[in-house]
Design a protein around this motif. Sequence first.
Motif, PDB file in Angstrom:
ATOM      1  N   ASP A  44      38.716  17.061  21.155  1.00 17.12           N
ATOM      2  CA  ASP A  44      37.981  17.926  20.262  1.00 17.12           C
ATOM      3  C   ASP A  44      38.886  18.797  19.569  1.00 17.12           C
ATOM      4  OD1 ASP A  44      35.642  18.647  18.944  1.00 17.12           O
ATOM      5  OD2 ASP A  44      35.650  20.410  20.082  1.00 17.12           O
ATOM      6  N   TRP A  86      28.901  12.710  20.125  1.00 13.59           N
ATOM      7  CA  TRP A  86      28.858  12.387  19.023  1.00 13.59           C
ATOM      8  C   TRP A  86      28.493  13.863  17.984  1.00 13.59           C
ATOM      9  CZ3 TRP A  86      24.678  12.660  15.480  1.00 13.59           C
ATOM     10  CH2 TRP A  86      25.163  12.189  14.252  1.00 13.59           C
ATOM     11  N   SER A 120      33.710  18.435  12.722  1.00 10.72           N
ATOM     12  CA  SER A 120      34.096  17.746  11.614  1.00 10.72           C
ATOM     13  C   SER A 120      33.944  18.729  10.190  1.00 10.72           C
ATOM     14  CB  SER A 120      33.564  16.383  11.238  1.00 10.72           C
ATOM     15  OG  SER A 120      34.023  15.582  12.270  1.00 10.72           O
ATOM     16  N   TYR A 130      37.749  15.372  26.969  1.00 15.80           N
ATOM     17  CA  TYR A 130      36.995  15.377  25.715  1.00 15.80           C
ATOM     18  C   TYR A 130      37.063  16.622  24.913  1.00 15.80           C
ATOM     19  CZ  TYR A 130      33.751  14.323  21.855  1.00 15.80           C
ATOM     20  OH  TYR A 130      33.331  14.037  20.689  1.00 15.80           O
ATOM     21  N   TRP A 150      31.508  16.110  18.028  1.00 18.50           N
ATOM     22  CA  TRP A 150      32.468  15.607  17.101  1.00 18.50           C
ATOM     23  C   TRP A 150      32.175  15.867  15.635  1.00 18.50           C
ATOM     24  CZ3 TRP A 150      37.000  13.236  17.957  1.00 18.50           C
ATOM     25  CH2 TRP A 150      37.606  12.709  16.706  1.00 18.50           C
ATOM     26  N   MET A 151      30.631  15.687  15.083  1.00 14.63           N
ATOM     27  CA  MET A 151      30.342  15.861  13.991  1.00 14.63           C
ATOM     28  C   MET A 151      30.282  17.386  13.581  1.00 14.63           C
ATOM     29  SD  MET A 151      29.882  12.978  12.928  1.00 14.63           S
ATOM     30  CE  MET A 151      29.147  13.067  11.225  1.00 14.63           C
ATOM     31  N   ILE A 166      26.514  10.660  25.474  1.00 15.66           N
ATOM     32  CA  ILE A 166      27.180   9.963  24.332  1.00 15.66           C
ATOM     33  C   ILE A 166      26.768  10.623  23.197  1.00 15.66           C
ATOM     34  CG2 ILE A 166      27.939   7.901  23.410  1.00 15.66           C
ATOM     35  CD1 ILE A 166      29.071   8.366  26.185  1.00 15.66           C
ATOM     36  N   ALA A 167      25.409  10.736  22.993  1.00 14.85           N
ATOM     37  CA  ALA A 167      24.941  11.350  21.701  1.00 14.85           C
ATOM     38  C   ALA A 167      25.189  12.558  21.558  1.00 14.85           C
ATOM     39  CB  ALA A 167      23.147  11.290  22.115  1.00 14.85           C
ATOM     40  N   TYR A 168      25.458  13.523  22.648  1.00 13.89           N
ATOM     41  CA  TYR A 168      25.826  14.821  22.643  1.00 13.89           C
ATOM     42  C   TYR A 168      27.310  14.996  22.177  1.00 13.89           C
ATOM     43  CZ  TYR A 168      26.525  19.860  23.570  1.00 13.89           C
ATOM     44  OH  TYR A 168      26.742  21.217  23.668  1.00 13.89           O
TER      45      TYR A 168
END
Length: 140
Positions: free
Chosen positions: A85, A18, A25, A81, A21-22, A14-16
Amino acid sequence: MKKAWYWVLTIAPIAYMWLIWMLSSVPGDPDAADTWEAAVKDSLHFIEFGILYWLFAFALIVHGKWSKQTSLLIVLVCIGYGAIDEIHQMYTPFRTATWFDLFKDAVGVTVSYLIMRWTYFKRADHFLHKLELLNRRNGE
């Protein structure tokens, strides 16, 4: 220490996600379309989503939930995912969403899946089976 690894491996996918995603962005560089740096970043799709598959595999192994069925499910989750993305990048300035990028994501996931099938389900790789012991030692 083993309990710490148990929790690190649990939250890692889950951290990966995120982190992906960052990074997606961050606006792209309009002048970097045909540079060496752009080519290297473009090739990282294979590695990026292959890593995501392995992080999910490790998390499910330590929870005792790893099987051939969950392995295939994680392939679908990772490729899904990757699609999310790519859609996200459509709305990021100077970033593009392409079917080819999604294809590269899928290839990275598929190669990781095939490696896992060979190492875990066929050979009973020592390292991967040690991860299962983290679950048993935590009493879950």
